[in-house]
Write a protein that holds these residues in place. Structure first.
Motif, PDB file in Angstrom:
ATOM      1  N   GLN A  65       0.851  -1.198   0.000  1.00 23.60           N
ATOM      2  CA  GLN A  65       0.000   0.000   0.000  1.00 23.60           C
ATOM      3  C   GLN A  65       0.886   1.247   0.000  1.00 23.60           C
ATOM      4  OE1 GLN A  65      -2.897  -0.183   3.170  1.00 23.60           O
ATOM      5  NE2 GLN A  65      -3.918  -1.960   2.311  1.00 23.60           N
ATOM      6  N   GLY A  66       1.698   1.356  -1.038  1.00 22.41           N
ATOM      7  CA  GLY A  66       2.514   2.544  -1.216  1.00 22.41           C
ATOM      8  C   GLY A  66       3.969   2.381  -0.893  1.00 22.41           C
ATOM      9  N   ASN A  67       4.354   1.375  -0.093  1.00 25.76           N
ATOM     10  CA  ASN A  67       5.753   1.279   0.326  1.00 25.76           C
ATOM     11  C   ASN A  67       6.599   0.484  -0.650  1.00 25.76           C
ATOM     12  OD1 ASN A  67       8.187   0.475   1.947  1.00 25.76           O
ATOM     13  ND2 ASN A  67       7.153   1.755   3.453  1.00 25.76           N
ATOM     14  N   TRP A  68       6.149  -0.692  -1.039  1.00 23.27           N
ATOM     15  CA  TRP A  68       6.888  -1.528  -1.985  1.00 23.27           C
ATOM     16  C   TRP A  68       6.234  -1.445  -3.357  1.00 23.27           C
ATOM     17  CZ3 TRP A  68       7.913  -6.643   1.197  1.00 23.27           C
ATOM     18  CH2 TRP A  68       8.900  -6.382   2.149  1.00 23.27           C
ATOM     19  N   LEU A  69       7.048  -1.239  -4.356  1.00 20.69           N
ATOM     20  CA  LEU A  69       6.563  -1.138  -5.735  1.00 20.69           C
ATOM     21  C   LEU A  69       6.393  -2.530  -6.343  1.00 20.69           C
ATOM     22  CD1 LEU A  69       8.783   1.927  -6.674  1.00 20.69           C
ATOM     23  CD2 LEU A  69       6.300   1.917  -6.424  1.00 20.69           C
ATOM     24  N   GLY A 229      -2.961   7.642   1.579  1.00 18.53           N
ATOM     25  CA  GLY A 229      -2.338   8.808   2.179  1.00 18.53           C
ATOM     26  C   GLY A 229      -1.316   9.422   1.244  1.00 18.53           C
ATOM     27  N   PHE A 230      -0.595  10.409   1.754  1.00 19.94           N
ATOM     28  CA  PHE A 230       0.441  11.086   0.988  1.00 19.94           C
ATOM     29  C   PHE A 230       1.635  10.144   0.846  1.00 19.94           C
ATOM     30  CE2 PHE A 230       3.994  14.346   1.001  1.00 19.94           C
ATOM     31  CZ  PHE A 230       3.823  14.679  -0.339  1.00 19.94           C
ATOM     32  N   LEU A 231       2.060   9.862  -0.386  1.00 11.92           N
ATOM     33  CA  LEU A 231       3.029   8.794  -0.644  1.00 11.92           C
ATOM     34  C   LEU A 231       4.318   8.923   0.170  1.00 11.92           C
ATOM     35  CD1 LEU A 231       3.740   6.206  -2.099  1.00 11.92           C
ATOM     36  CD2 LEU A 231       4.466   7.572  -4.075  1.00 11.92           C
ATOM     37  N   PRO A 232       5.002  10.079   0.159  1.00 11.40           N
ATOM     38  CA  PRO A 232       6.225  10.158   0.982  1.00 11.40           C
ATOM     39  C   PRO A 232       5.971   9.864   2.459  1.00 11.40           C
ATOM     40  CG  PRO A 232       6.126  11.999  -0.556  1.00 11.40           C
ATOM     41  CD  PRO A 232       4.796  11.320  -0.618  1.00 11.40           C
ATOM     42  N   ALA A 233       4.836  10.318   2.964  1.00  9.11           N
ATOM     43  CA  ALA A 233       4.515  10.065   4.370  1.00  9.11           C
ATOM     44  C   ALA A 233       4.279   8.575   4.614  1.00  9.11           C
ATOM     45  CB  ALA A 233       3.287  10.864   4.787  1.00  9.11           C
ATOM     46  N   LEU A 234       3.655   7.892   3.648  1.00 12.11           N
ATOM     47  CA  LEU A 234       3.445   6.454   3.785  1.00 12.11           C
ATOM     48  C   LEU A 234       4.768   5.705   3.879  1.00 12.11           C
ATOM     49  CD1 LEU A 234       0.613   5.881   1.152  1.00 12.11           C
ATOM     50  CD2 LEU A 234       0.388   5.674   3.632  1.00 12.11           C
ATOM     51  N   GLN A 237       6.548   6.546   7.192  1.00 13.31           N
ATOM     52  CA  GLN A 237       5.842   5.967   8.341  1.00 13.31           C
ATOM     53  C   GLN A 237       6.171   4.492   8.497  1.00 13.31           C
ATOM     54  OE1 GLN A 237       1.597   6.342   8.122  1.00 13.31           O
ATOM     55  NE2 GLN A 237       1.225   5.289  10.048  1.00 13.31           N
ATOM     56  N   GLN A 238       6.208   3.752   7.405  1.00 14.66           N
ATOM     57  CA  GLN A 238       6.427   2.317   7.495  1.00 14.66           C
ATOM     58  C   GLN A 238       7.888   1.957   7.682  1.00 14.66           C
ATOM     59  OE1 GLN A 238       4.042  -0.337   5.017  1.00 14.66           O
ATOM     60  NE2 GLN A 238       2.918   1.406   4.237  1.00 14.66           N
ATOM     61  N   PHE A 309      14.279   9.362   9.833  1.00  9.75           N
ATOM     62  CA  PHE A 309      13.282   8.660   9.033  1.00  9.75           C
ATOM     63  C   PHE A 309      13.477   7.149   9.110  1.00  9.75           C
ATOM     64  CE2 PHE A 309      12.703  12.500   6.002  1.00  9.75           C
ATOM     65  CZ  PHE A 309      11.859  13.089   6.923  1.00  9.75           C
ATOM     66  N   GLY A 310      14.672   6.703   9.423  1.00  7.43           N
ATOM     67  CA  GLY A 310      14.967   5.280   9.509  1.00  7.43           C
ATOM     68  C   GLY A 310      16.442   5.074   9.745  1.00  7.43           C
TER      69      GLY A 310
END
Length: 499
Positions: A65-69, A229-234, A237-238, A309-310
């Motif tokens: 859901q937005g994190n892995w392509l 949600g907003f892609l960069p934020a997704l 966040q994960q 961010f990580g």
């Protein structure tokens, strides 16, 4: 050459094949160790579910859901469809082939500056411990690195005036953009580079059109992901879950220390090559997209870590490895010529290799690359020990039949794989309702077993903290202790859900 006579392989090609074989041997050795993290098994789960049900979603958590392509998972589904759903080794083998293909490209690009440079660049890449290790995992970095280097080669190194090369570059950049977000950075850099420097073979417009399919996908996927949600934020966040928890309890190390450790390891894996390559990167910063890529990804690691961010990872800079291998070989050849200690021979028109060039390449590669590989040769990755309890949990479950109409709820994709249960009959605990009562009702109605991991912010511990005690309750019967705590990591238990 007269008909009927066999073509004798050129000596430099034989040496290149030997280097590729040596690199493949190293990669096979390290790929046989248990992975030190679970992403590869999660990728297997996504691809296995896709090939068996036709449904594309991450049953373990929410990474699709937005994190892995998507492209790596579709490629994985193709591999599993041919090799078998449970053939995890086939996913690793596909990555080893992609790494070898990247090595061939590195050699071809390096030979443009001389045969010795080509062989040195190939040795630096194929013996590089970062690529040796990461290419043996079922993750998307090897595919991304190959596609980015292919697109770069066809658009900036080979004759891009040929429509075929531009078509290959367009396809490579598009597929790369569908694989990892690092490729989005590369596409943006390539567009900026072409906007500033008109290519010699044509107009800026024709060059930018090569990037248009990738840019269109990037825009479309950003819109598609907006449903969550907003892609960069997704993405942030994960990927920052661990860091945010560690900061909340005061166990996260300082950003400066994390960066120091990362850079110490990054430089330590290929010190001479990195220093020589960095010199070429700085010198070519105005004229070579590859230099832009390296510098930008280095900057990304700094900002990503400094902003919390990580945690920094060598996986995030895998794209730099082939470029630094090329630049390191060129830099060392230039230094040798300048100092008068060596010459960078080319073999255009020559029938044999210069032995000194081969010897220098072998010695340099061995001195800078192999010590890292040798240091983990027997014991593998120390952090893999934390994964062993998850393997034990899965193998225990494989001895228990899964009742008809019931599923396994697992907080571990490694345990999910080793259970042998059908991928569409396993669900990650992150998909449970966030309310305890609703979650318990879901488990009692649908689940036969759960694999619990005692990470404080994981779903089962948050919803059912009593499971951390490792004893049965009115709702959960303990059937197996995988000895996670005894192994120095988090508790790992298998519970049967009491209907």
């Amino acid at each position: 050459m007269a008909h009927g006579l066999r073509t004798v392989p050129r000596p430099e090609h034989l040496v290149a094949l030997g280097l590729l074989a040596a690199g493949l041997f190293l990669r096979l050795h390290y790929a046989a160790f248990l992975d030190p993290f679970e992403d590869g098994y999660q990728n297997w789960w996504i691809s296995a579910n896709l090939v068996t049900t036709g449904e594309y979603w991450d049953r373990h958590s929410m990474m699709t859901q937005g994190n892995w392509l998507p492209i790596y998972h579709f490629l994985g589904a193709g591999v599993l469809g041919v090799a078998g759903v449970w053939n995890f080794s086939a996913l690793k083998g596909a990555n080893l082939l992609l790494s070898s293909a990247t090595g061939v490209l590195v050699y071809v690009l390096g030979r443009r500056s001389g045969t010795a440079v080509g062989l040195a660049a190939l040795s630096f890449f194929t013996l590089n411990f970062v690529d040796v290790v990461v290419s043996g995992w079922a993750t998307a970095e090897s595919l991304t690195g190959f596609l980015v280097l292919l697109g770069y080669s066809c658009l900036f190194a080979f004759d891009a005036a040929r429509p075929r090369n531009r078509a290959i570059a367009a396809a490579a950049f598009l597929l790369a953009a569908m694989t990892r977000y690092e490729a989005w950075v590369v596409v943006a850099l390539a567009a900026a580079f072409l906007a500033m420097r008109r290519p010699a073979w044509g107009s800026r417009r024709s060059a930018l059109l090569v990037l248009a399919p990738a840019a269109a996908f990037m825009a479309a996927y950003t819109v598609y992901a907006s449903q969550w949600g907003f892609l960069p934020a997704l993405v942030v966040q994960q990927t920052s879950t661990d860091v945010r928890y560690q900061l909340s309890v005061g166990t996260q190390i300082a950003a400066g220390e994390a960066l120091f450790r990362w850079w110490a390891g990054y430089i330590g894996y290929f010190p001479i090559v990195l220093v020589a390559g960095a010199a070429v990167v700085v010198r070519r910063a105005r004229e070579d997209l590859g230099a832009w890529i390296v510098l930008t990804l280095w900057g990304f690691i700094f900002m990503y870590t400094a902003l919390r961010f990580g945690n920094p990872s060598y996986r995030y800079v895998m794209i730099t490895i082939p470029f630094l291998s090329l630049y390191g070989a060129e830099g060392l050849a230039a230094l040798g010529r300048r100092l008068g200690r060596a010459r960078s021979p080319t073999l255009r028109g020559r029938p044999v290799l210069v032995p000194a060039a081969i010897a220098a390449t072998v010695v340099l590669a061995s001195a800078t690359m192999l010590p890292s590989a040798a240091s983990f040769w027997e014991r593998g990755f120390p952090s893999s020990e934390a994964m062993e309890p998850l393997v034990r949990a899965g193998r225990f479950l494989s001895t228990l039949p899964l009742p008809e109409g019931k599923i396994l709820v697992s907080e571990s994709s490694i345990a999910a794989y080793h259970s042998g249960y059908p991928p569409d009959r396993i669900l990650g605990a992150r998909w449970l309702p966030q309310d305890r009562g609703a979650a318990l009702a879901f488990l009692e109605g649908r689940a036969a077993y759960v694999v619990y991991i005692g990470v404080p912010y994981y779903a089962l511990r948050t919803l059912f903290p009593e499971l951390e005690a490792g004893t049965g309750t009115a709702d959960f019967e303990l059937v197996y202790d995988a000895r996670g705590a005894a192994s120095g990591t988090h508790a790992v238990f298998v519970y049967r859900v009491v209907p």
